[in-house]
Design a protein around this motif. Structure first.
Motif, mmCIF file in Angstrom:
data_model
loop_
_atom_site.group_PDB
_atom_site.id
_atom_site.type_symbol
_atom_site.label_atom_id
_atom_site.label_comp_id
_atom_site.label_asym_id
_atom_site.label_seq_id
_atom_site.Cartn_x
_atom_site.Cartn_y
_atom_site.Cartn_z
ATOM 1 N N VAL A 158 -7.759 -56.977 -46.501
ATOM 2 C CA VAL A 158 -6.763 -56.773 -47.557
ATOM 3 C C VAL A 158 -5.695 -57.843 -47.392
ATOM 4 C CG1 VAL A 158 -5.236 -55.123 -48.679
ATOM 5 C CG2 VAL A 158 -7.128 -54.298 -47.275
ATOM 6 N N GLY A 210 -1.850 -58.811 -48.308
ATOM 7 C CA GLY A 210 -0.579 -58.321 -48.836
ATOM 8 C C GLY A 210 0.092 -59.454 -49.591
ATOM 9 N N THR A 211 1.323 -59.747 -49.231
ATOM 10 C CA THR A 211 2.022 -60.851 -49.903
ATOM 11 C C THR A 211 1.850 -62.182 -49.147
ATOM 12 O OG1 THR A 211 4.012 -59.926 -48.859
ATOM 13 C CG2 THR A 211 3.730 -59.540 -51.207
ATOM 14 N N ARG A 212 0.987 -62.212 -48.152
ATOM 15 C CA ARG A 212 0.553 -63.434 -47.443
ATOM 16 C C ARG A 212 1.670 -64.084 -46.622
ATOM 17 N NH1 ARG A 212 -0.067 -67.262 -50.822
ATOM 18 N NH2 ARG A 212 0.871 -66.198 -52.587
ATOM 19 N N HIS A 213 2.568 -63.261 -46.078
ATOM 20 C CA HIS A 213 3.695 -63.845 -45.337
ATOM 21 C C HIS A 213 3.439 -64.005 -43.843
ATOM 22 C CE1 HIS A 213 5.867 -63.321 -49.071
ATOM 23 N NE2 HIS A 213 6.845 -64.045 -48.577
ATOM 24 N N SER A 232 14.266 -59.641 -42.847
ATOM 25 C CA SER A 232 15.181 -60.695 -43.305
ATOM 26 C C SER A 232 14.953 -61.050 -44.772
ATOM 27 C CB SER A 232 15.008 -61.944 -42.443
ATOM 28 O OG SER A 232 13.764 -62.550 -42.720
ATOM 29 N N SER A 252 5.229 -57.107 -48.803
ATOM 30 C CA SER A 252 4.676 -55.814 -49.212
ATOM 31 C C SER A 252 4.974 -54.770 -48.147
ATOM 32 C CB SER A 252 3.163 -55.924 -49.452
ATOM 33 O OG SER A 252 2.450 -55.926 -48.243
ATOM 34 N N THR A 280 2.065 -54.673 -39.526
ATOM 35 C CA THR A 280 2.309 -55.650 -38.457
ATOM 36 C C THR A 280 3.611 -55.363 -37.696
ATOM 37 O OG1 THR A 280 3.412 -57.083 -40.074
ATOM 38 C CG2 THR A 280 1.076 -57.514 -39.661
ATOM 39 N N HIS A 301 10.129 -55.929 -38.553
ATOM 40 C CA HIS A 301 11.398 -55.297 -38.179
ATOM 41 C C HIS A 301 12.582 -56.028 -38.782
ATOM 42 C CE1 HIS A 301 12.424 -58.650 -35.519
ATOM 43 N NE2 HIS A 301 11.108 -58.768 -35.426
ATOM 44 N N ILE A 352 -4.996 -49.432 -46.825
ATOM 45 C CA ILE A 352 -3.908 -48.486 -47.073
ATOM 46 C C ILE A 352 -3.642 -48.528 -48.572
ATOM 47 C CG2 ILE A 352 -1.471 -47.966 -46.634
ATOM 48 C CD1 ILE A 352 -1.881 -49.603 -43.981
ATOM 49 N N ARG A 383 17.483 -60.540 -32.306
ATOM 50 C CA ARG A 383 17.762 -59.229 -32.922
ATOM 51 C C ARG A 383 17.429 -58.115 -31.939
ATOM 52 N NH1 ARG A 383 14.727 -60.124 -38.688
ATOM 53 N NH2 ARG A 383 13.482 -61.557 -37.462
ATOM 54 N N HIS A 409 5.079 -61.265 -31.831
ATOM 55 C CA HIS A 409 4.987 -60.597 -33.144
ATOM 56 C C HIS A 409 3.534 -60.738 -33.618
ATOM 57 C CE1 HIS A 409 5.662 -59.736 -37.373
ATOM 58 N NE2 HIS A 409 6.961 -59.575 -37.189
HETATM 59 C C1 LIG Z 1 10.253 -66.207 -44.583
HETATM 60 C C2 LIG Z 1 9.719 -65.097 -43.739
HETATM 61 C C3 LIG Z 1 10.607 -64.247 -43.121
HETATM 62 C C4 LIG Z 1 10.133 -63.196 -42.303
HETATM 63 N N1 LIG Z 1 11.037 -62.343 -41.742
HETATM 64 C C5 LIG Z 1 10.593 -61.354 -40.928
HETATM 65 C C6 LIG Z 1 11.514 -60.445 -40.322
HETATM 66 O O1 LIG Z 1 12.707 -60.456 -40.595
HETATM 67 N N2 LIG Z 1 11.016 -59.536 -39.433
HETATM 68 C C7 LIG Z 1 9.689 -59.462 -39.120
HETATM 69 O O2 LIG Z 1 9.295 -58.646 -38.305
HETATM 70 N N3 LIG Z 1 8.789 -60.273 -39.748
HETATM 71 C C8 LIG Z 1 9.221 -61.209 -40.627
HETATM 72 N N4 LIG Z 1 8.301 -62.020 -41.249
HETATM 73 C C9 LIG Z 1 6.870 -61.763 -41.050
HETATM 74 C C10 LIG Z 1 6.351 -60.782 -42.097
HETATM 75 O O3 LIG Z 1 7.204 -59.717 -42.293
HETATM 76 C C11 LIG Z 1 5.017 -60.223 -41.714
HETATM 77 O O4 LIG Z 1 4.179 -61.296 -41.603
HETATM 78 C C12 LIG Z 1 4.439 -59.176 -42.703
HETATM 79 O O5 LIG Z 1 3.187 -58.755 -42.257
HETATM 80 C C13 LIG Z 1 4.312 -59.697 -44.077
HETATM 81 O O6 LIG Z 1 3.698 -58.741 -44.938
HETATM 82 P P1 LIG Z 1 2.584 -59.249 -45.966
HETATM 83 O O7 LIG Z 1 2.366 -58.222 -46.988
HETATM 84 O O8 LIG Z 1 2.933 -60.611 -46.445
HETATM 85 O O9 LIG Z 1 1.333 -59.315 -45.000
HETATM 86 P P2 LIG Z 1 -0.019 -60.208 -45.081
HETATM 87 O O10 LIG Z 1 0.223 -61.468 -44.335
HETATM 88 O O11 LIG Z 1 -0.518 -60.330 -46.461
HETATM 89 O O12 LIG Z 1 -0.972 -59.249 -44.230
HETATM 90 C C14 LIG Z 1 -0.620 -58.847 -42.933
HETATM 91 C C15 LIG Z 1 -1.613 -57.840 -42.375
HETATM 92 O O13 LIG Z 1 -1.489 -56.606 -43.079
HETATM 93 C C16 LIG Z 1 -2.757 -56.226 -43.595
HETATM 94 N N5 LIG Z 1 -2.545 -55.534 -44.851
HETATM 95 C C17 LIG Z 1 -1.754 -55.888 -45.882
HETATM 96 N N6 LIG Z 1 -1.812 -54.970 -46.859
HETATM 97 C C18 LIG Z 1 -2.661 -53.997 -46.420
HETATM 98 C C19 LIG Z 1 -3.150 -52.781 -46.975
HETATM 99 N N7 LIG Z 1 -2.779 -52.361 -48.178
HETATM 100 N N8 LIG Z 1 -4.029 -52.065 -46.260
HETATM 101 C C20 LIG Z 1 -4.421 -52.463 -45.037
HETATM 102 N N9 LIG Z 1 -3.989 -53.599 -44.453
HETATM 103 C C21 LIG Z 1 -3.124 -54.355 -45.145
HETATM 104 C C22 LIG Z 1 -3.521 -57.534 -43.765
HETATM 105 O O14 LIG Z 1 -4.909 -57.323 -43.794
HETATM 106 C C23 LIG Z 1 -3.068 -58.264 -42.520
HETATM 107 O O15 LIG Z 1 -3.786 -57.809 -41.407
HETATM 108 C C24 LIG Z 1 8.733 -63.043 -42.096
HETATM 109 C C25 LIG Z 1 7.840 -63.905 -42.733
HETATM 110 C C26 LIG Z 1 8.327 -64.908 -43.563
HETATM 111 C C27 LIG Z 1 7.343 -65.794 -44.263
#
Ligand SMILES: Cc1cc2nc3c(=O)[nH]c(=O)nc-3n(C[C@H](O)[C@H](O)[C@H](O)COP(=O)(O)OP(=O)(O)OC[C@H]3O[C@@H](n4cnc5c(N)ncnc54)[C@H](O)[C@@H]3O)c2cc1C
Length: 448
Positions: free
Chosen positions: A66, A68-71, A129, A134, A141, A144, A194, A351, A401
């Motif tokens: 899956v 999410g928002t690829r962050h 931050s 998502s 992950t 926080h 999820i 933090r 992390h």
């Molecule tokens: C600019 C920036 C700032 C950030 N700041 C912080 C911060 O302040 N604190 C911190 O802790 N992190 C921070 N991060 C990291 C970020 O929060 C994590 O990488 C988080 O996982 C991003 O969510 P996402 O939806 O983009 O996940 P994705 O990268 O899309 O996916 C992450 C994981 O979640 C799984 N997943 C996603 N959706 C589902 C679903 N529906 N069901 C099952 N599995 C799923 C994916 O398969 C993958 O394993 C930051 C990242 C960036 C780019």
């Protein structure tokens, strides 16, 4: 491509359920993570609109991840086979004012959810931050924010709906499923899809954000606990230069007894006279309002504003969790590496996070301080530096992390998680054939 072909293609795209591969083909752009440092191993992305579509898609696929928002910055979300996106499943399903919970479809971002909650008179306990991420991806992950009394974002989860590898729907709740629930919340994408998340909410609140500049490192060393407890959420930003913390961000709640007394000086740092960005060269326009201006919780808890680029954009990130009791020593250990670290760094952030009981959370049963690095996008240099940092932090039981870049050896990583054997068992129950596993999980979780 001529105009007629473009229109034909566009019509086909709109009609097609598998839009993304065609789009990426048409514009010759590979599917990447947000920062662009990772090209995913496939462009095959299916977008589901309903629970039934998720179930039938999961049943049909041999392997998938899956998105999410690829962050994430590493390959935790990557797939060589197929991706499923829930981006359009972004509705609020139910708000229960009495139980103080909100249930959302898993594609929703904090940026979508927060103003809705505030409009109904409610709030979340914390945010990261940035609000762009998502809810499901962030909680999976252990993402926080800051605040020594605040658990990570996943600690707000009180129930989950998951589509497991056989397409069945499993519902887990904090109240009814005890340990299984605690194992599933920070699920690293390994247990299934999820589809719904229920979060604890609380009455809405107003916050003020203050920034102080140039705190002597010696003040941080001597008064770390007092600094961390001065606000609801505290972040220390440093470039490790000149023996000082460049910016101290204090986010304070307005409620009685919690408000921060914003004196002109704070442990040797001076109150800023204008809004600042954590990366000094960048415009504070992208950042949430500072200077003590009161505002809604969701417009103060993140550093970056929805609708604007968070952080730098072109960057890499790494972050290490250190048990709270080692915080100062660990920070000073990195400070000693300043000449190696600084040339590759945009900014570091420190933090505090409260302990929790979620099996795969880096804060499982221990309060932590995190040392974060926003790097220039130079992986050859950063990849050489990370082992040096990890070695320096090893005596403090530092662990990375889940969604950022690290070079920690799998055996070492596993040793931080005493519930790992139980987590593997839980994964095998919901996904016996490893449908949701990828290279990251095989290496860091399931490998021998
Ligand atoms: C600019 C920036 C700032 C950030 N700041 C912080 C911060 O302040 N604190 C911190 O802790 N992190 C921070 N991060 C990291 C970020 O929060 C994590 O990488 C988080 O996982 C991003 O969510 P996402 O939806 O983009 O996940 P994705 O990268 O899309 O996916 C992450 C994981 O979640 C799984 N997943 C996603 N959706 C589902 C679903 N529906 N069901 C099952 N599995 C799923 C994916 O398969 C993958 O394993 C930051 C990242 C960036 C780019």
């Amino acid at each position: 491509m001529n105009k007629r072909n473009f229109i034909r293609l566009f019509a086909a795209l709109v009609a097609s359920p598998v839009v993304s591969p065609l789009l990426t083909w048409a514009f010759n752009k590979k599917l990447q993570n947000w920062a662009g440092n990772l090209e995913y191993s496939t462009d095959r992305l299916y977008s589901a609109d309903t629970l039934e579509q998720v179930r039938s898609y999961v049943r049909k696929q041999r392997k998938l991840k899956v998105l999410g928002t690829r962050h994430c910055f590493n390959n935790i979300a990557d797939s060589t086979d197929d991706f499923l996106s829930l981006k359009t499943m972004d509705e609020v399903v139910a708000l229960d004012s009495d139980a103080r919970t909100v249930t959302v479809n898993a594609g929703i971002t904090y940026g979508q959810l927060s103003p809705y909650l505030d409009g109904k008179g409610f709030a979340l306990h914390n945010l990261a931050s940035l609000p762009h991420i998502s809810v499901a991806g962030a909680c999976s992950t252990a993402t926080h924010g800051s605040g020594e009394k605040n658990g990570n974002l996943a600690t707000a989860v009180s129930a989950l709906e998951i589509v497991t590898a056989d397409g069945e729907v499993v519902k887990l709740s904090r109240q009814q499923d005890g340990e299984t629930f605690r194992g599933a919340v920070v699920g690293l994408g390994a247990l299934g899809v999820i589809t719904k998340v229920t979060l604890d909410i609380q009455p809405t609140y107003i916050m003020r954000q203050y920034v102080y500049e140039n705190m002597p490192l010696s003040a941080m060393k001597d008064h770390f606990d007092a600094i961390e407890s001065s606000g609801y959420s505290v972040s220390l930003f440093t470039d490790w230069q000149n023996q000082r913390i460049r910016e101290v961000w204090i986010k304070s709640r307005e409620e009685k007894g919690q408000a921060f007394d914003a004196t002109p000086e704070f442990f040797g740092a001076k109150r800023a006279t204008k809004n600042l960005h954590p990366i000094a060269e960048l415009s504070a326009e992208n950042c949430t309002e500072q200077m003590g201006v009161p505002g809604a919780w969701y417009e103060r808890l993140p550093h970056f504003r929805m609708g604007f680029t968070p952080s730098a954009g072109k960057e890499l990130q790494s972050e290490y969790f250190v048990p709270r009791q080692h915080a100062v020593e660990a920070i000073l250990a990195i400070e000693r590496l300043r000449d190696q670290v600084s040339p590759h760094l945009l900014i570091s952030e420190i933090r505090a996070i409260a302990a929790d009981n979620l099996w795969m959370s880096p804060c499982y049963e221990q309060a932590c301080v995190t040392i974060h690095f926003t790097w220039k996008q130079d992986w050859p240099a950063v990849s050489k530096l990370l082992p040096v940092i990890e070695e320096e932090l090893a005596p403090f039981n530092a662990h990375p992390h889940w969604g950022k870049l690290f070079t920690t050896k799998p055996a070492e990583l596993k040793s931080f998680y005493k519930k790992l054997p139980d987590f593997i068992q839980l994964s095998e129950k919901y996904d016996p054939q490893g449908k949701f596993r990828n290279q990251f999980l095989n290496m860091n979780i399931f490998g021998g």
